[in-house]
Motif scaffolding. Structure first.
Motif, mmCIF file in Angstrom:
data_model
loop_
_atom_site.group_PDB
_atom_site.id
_atom_site.type_symbol
_atom_site.label_atom_id
_atom_site.label_comp_id
_atom_site.label_asym_id
_atom_site.label_seq_id
_atom_site.Cartn_x
_atom_site.Cartn_y
_atom_site.Cartn_z
ATOM 1 N N ASP A 16 1.511 -25.811 -13.043
ATOM 2 C CA ASP A 16 0.974 -25.081 -11.740
ATOM 3 C C ASP A 16 1.224 -24.728 -10.973
ATOM 4 O OD1 ASP A 16 -1.588 -25.345 -12.921
ATOM 5 O OD2 ASP A 16 -2.401 -26.754 -11.339
ATOM 6 N N THR A 17 2.762 -25.320 -10.655
ATOM 7 C CA THR A 17 3.753 -24.618 -9.672
ATOM 8 C C THR A 17 4.471 -23.116 -10.163
ATOM 9 O OG1 THR A 17 4.127 -26.378 -7.967
ATOM 10 C CG2 THR A 17 5.885 -25.479 -8.150
ATOM 11 N N MET A 18 5.181 -23.701 -11.653
ATOM 12 C CA MET A 18 5.915 -22.934 -12.056
ATOM 13 C C MET A 18 4.512 -21.611 -12.538
ATOM 14 S SD MET A 18 6.389 -22.705 -16.850
ATOM 15 C CE MET A 18 4.505 -21.975 -16.642
ATOM 16 N N SER A 50 4.400 -19.351 -8.744
ATOM 17 C CA SER A 50 5.996 -19.178 -8.481
ATOM 18 C C SER A 50 6.678 -17.808 -9.127
ATOM 19 C CB SER A 50 6.813 -20.618 -8.446
ATOM 20 O OG SER A 50 6.617 -20.864 -9.320
ATOM 21 N N VAL A 51 6.420 -18.258 -10.225
ATOM 22 C CA VAL A 51 6.753 -17.038 -11.464
ATOM 23 C C VAL A 51 5.811 -15.763 -10.723
ATOM 24 C CG1 VAL A 51 7.209 -15.774 -13.860
ATOM 25 C CG2 VAL A 51 7.749 -18.463 -13.035
ATOM 26 N N GLN A 52 4.939 -15.889 -10.524
ATOM 27 C CA GLN A 52 3.900 -14.979 -10.173
ATOM 28 C C GLN A 52 4.618 -13.849 -9.232
ATOM 29 O OE1 GLN A 52 0.096 -15.400 -9.697
ATOM 30 N NE2 GLN A 52 -0.831 -13.293 -9.105
ATOM 31 N N GLY A 64 9.729 -18.250 -16.581
ATOM 32 C CA GLY A 64 9.478 -20.412 -17.004
ATOM 33 C C GLY A 64 9.514 -19.332 -18.011
ATOM 34 N N ILE A 65 9.766 -21.440 -18.810
ATOM 35 C CA ILE A 65 9.710 -21.087 -19.986
ATOM 36 C C ILE A 65 9.094 -22.806 -20.313
ATOM 37 C CG2 ILE A 65 11.997 -22.476 -20.352
ATOM 38 C CD1 ILE A 65 11.818 -21.085 -23.551
#
Length: 251
Positions: A65-67, A70-72, A80-81
């Motif tokens: 969820d943090t990925m 935060s990427v958004q 993000g990968i």
């Protein structure tokens, strides 16, 4: 293991600015923690791509969820990968690199289960990782308000729920389920493919909308796939040749 903050750094380049990638390192063999180090197919693939692009980077285990959030935002993490499937819904919020991996979802059950396909899951208890394509697929099959669909923070918790008899099945990416079955023969679990209900999906590197990084990553990804490095990495993790031709045909 979420939030361990482990990093892998690329010595390529000498650029002053490092590209910061977020991941959810709970997806063996795609990305997972080996003691304090993030490893897996995605991590090896990313290393090859970033070297090809001449870019310096690091990867942090942030959790799923943090990925996504935060990427958004595109501030703390620029990409993000994490075995992120390219979907029309996500394209409304994110940009993606070109596809780099073909996948599909599978069903995981205990030996002796009557479940043979996703159609058999409608009246069963099923665990999925929240906000994944497995969640989307099973929501369509079971209904969004179905209390028997358990949305877990990660696939490890989903599989534990199956082992503890909290659910009848888990639905997750093929690489994760096959790896778990292979590494845990004593658990007596069975992986079920369902091409009727679960079509092929393609992973891409997740980017904020309008990211200039896409113009640098896409040519590097194409060269890694076409030049043979991709096949070497794929065989290392999966023991077989990838269908590179089919992958390159995807847009």
């Amino acid at each position: 293991m979420t939030g361990c903050g482990a990093k892998k750094e690329d010595a390529a380049g000498g650029n002053a600015v490092k590209i910061k990638f977020a991941t959810d390192a709970a997806y063996a063999p795609m990305e997972y923690m080996d003691k304090d180090k993030i490893t897996g197919f995605d991590i090896d693939f990313l290393d090859a791509v970033m070297k090809e692009a001449g870019l310096s980077y690091d990867v942090t285990n942030t959790g799923w969820d943090t990925m996504l959030t935060s990427v958004q935002a595109g501030k703390e993490y620029q990409a993000g990968i994490s075995s992120v499937s390219i979907t029309d819904e996500r394209k409304q919020t994110y940009d993606y690199s070109i596809p780099y991996f073909e996948s599909t979802n599978m069903i995981l059950v205990k030996e002796g289960s009557p479940v043979k396909s996703a159609d058999d899951l409608k009246d069963k208890k099923v665990a999925v990782q929240i906000s994944t394509t497995a969640d989307t697929l099973m929501t369509k099959i079971m209904g969004g308000d179905n209390q028997s669909l358990k949305r877990m923070d990660n696939n490890t918790l989903a599989i534990m729920e199956l082992e503890n008899n909290g659910v009848d099945a888990v639905v997750a990416d093929i690489a994760i389920i096959r790896e778990y079955v292979k590494n845990n023969p004593d658990k007596k679990l069975v992986a079920i493919a369902d091409s009727k209900n679960f079509e092929s999906e393609y992973y891409g590197i997740l980017l904020p909308k309008g990211s200039e990084l896409k113009q640098k990553l896409d040519p590097a990804i194409k060269k890694v796939i076409e030049g043979g490095a991709y096949a070497t990495i794929y065989k290392k993790w999966f023991g077989q040749e990838p269908d590179v031709k089919k992958l390159l045909e995807q847009k």
